[in-house]
Design an enzyme around this catalytic site. Structure first.
Site, PDB file in Angstrom:
ATOM      1  N   LEU A 228      15.053 -36.340 -12.627  1.00 33.90           N
ATOM      2  CA  LEU A 228      14.169 -35.361 -12.688  1.00 33.90           C
ATOM      3  C   LEU A 228      12.781 -36.087 -12.302  1.00 33.90           C
ATOM      4  CD1 LEU A 228      13.358 -32.419 -13.615  1.00 33.90           C
ATOM      5  CD2 LEU A 228      12.793 -33.649 -15.882  1.00 33.90           C
ATOM      6  N   HIS A 229      11.846 -35.410 -11.401  1.00 28.96           N
ATOM      7  CA  HIS A 229      10.520 -36.067 -10.946  1.00 28.96           C
ATOM      8  C   HIS A 229       9.827 -34.887 -10.598  1.00 28.96           C
ATOM      9  CE1 HIS A 229      12.959 -36.070  -7.561  1.00 28.96           C
ATOM     10  NE2 HIS A 229      12.013 -35.873  -6.822  1.00 28.96           N
ATOM     11  N   PHE A 230       8.307 -35.016 -10.932  1.00 26.66           N
ATOM     12  CA  PHE A 230       7.368 -34.086 -10.555  1.00 26.66           C
ATOM     13  C   PHE A 230       6.583 -34.517  -9.303  1.00 26.66           C
ATOM     14  CE2 PHE A 230       7.756 -30.820 -14.073  1.00 26.66           C
ATOM     15  CZ  PHE A 230       8.542 -31.635 -14.661  1.00 26.66           C
TER      16      PHE A 230
END
Ligand SMILES: [Zn+2]
Length: 167
Positions: free
Chosen positions: A122-124
């Site tokens: 997960l990464h923004f």
């Protein structure tokens, strides 16, 4: 209105690493001090790591990720999510003061179907925007790679993050 943000195009950008194993995961490697890809890191705090996208849409395009390897926002430890949210807030302040941007685009792609290239971690995305920046964006923005600028931006952001009081 010109649109710069096209998350599905991240498929191309993230394709640099199709492997879902932790050992070859760009975020896991970046989160390990001194590890491969740590040359992109601008901030490590608690259970969060922020690094520059090697293939930015705009200067200062940050990727903010929990340190733990996993691709599901819903499965993220609530405390860890809070740390990620705090880092996103801090990053907007730092980018605004250091790069003088006028606004941001941000978000995340979860799972392949939504365009996530590195679906396993997960990464923004946090993309600084300037008035009129779409005017000079090349059509194939994905391949706009300017290593010197990346290093200069990183040095500036590293210093700025280190000046921030601990949350
Ligand atoms: Zn990972």
């Amino acid at each position: 209105m010109d649109t710069l943000w096209a998350p599905w195009r991240m498929v191309y950008i993230d394709r640099v690493n199709e492997d879902s194993a932790e050992a070859s995961c760009v975020f896991c490697r970046a989160a390990a001090p001194g590890g491969a890809d740590s040359d992109l890191v601008v901030h490590r705090v608690g259970r969060v790591v922020s690094l520059l996208n090697r293939f930015p849409y705009n200067p200062g395009h940050l990727l903010v990720a929990p340190v733990s390897h996993g691709g599901d926002l819903g499965a993220l430890d609530p405390g860890e999510f809070q740390e990620v949210a705090g880092e996103l807030q801090l990053a907007t302040r730092v980018l605004k003061s250091e790069l003088g941007c006028d606004g941001f685009n941000g978000g995340w792609n979860q799972d392949r179907i939504a365009g996530a290239g590195i679906a396993s971690h997960l990464h923004f995305h946090l993309v600084p925007r300037w008035s009129g920046d779409t005017n000079f964006m090349p059509v194939l923005a994905d391949v706009k790679v300017i290593p010197e600028h990346l290093e200069a931006t990183r040095a500036k952001l590293l210093a700025a993050f280190s000046r921030q009081p601990p949350g």
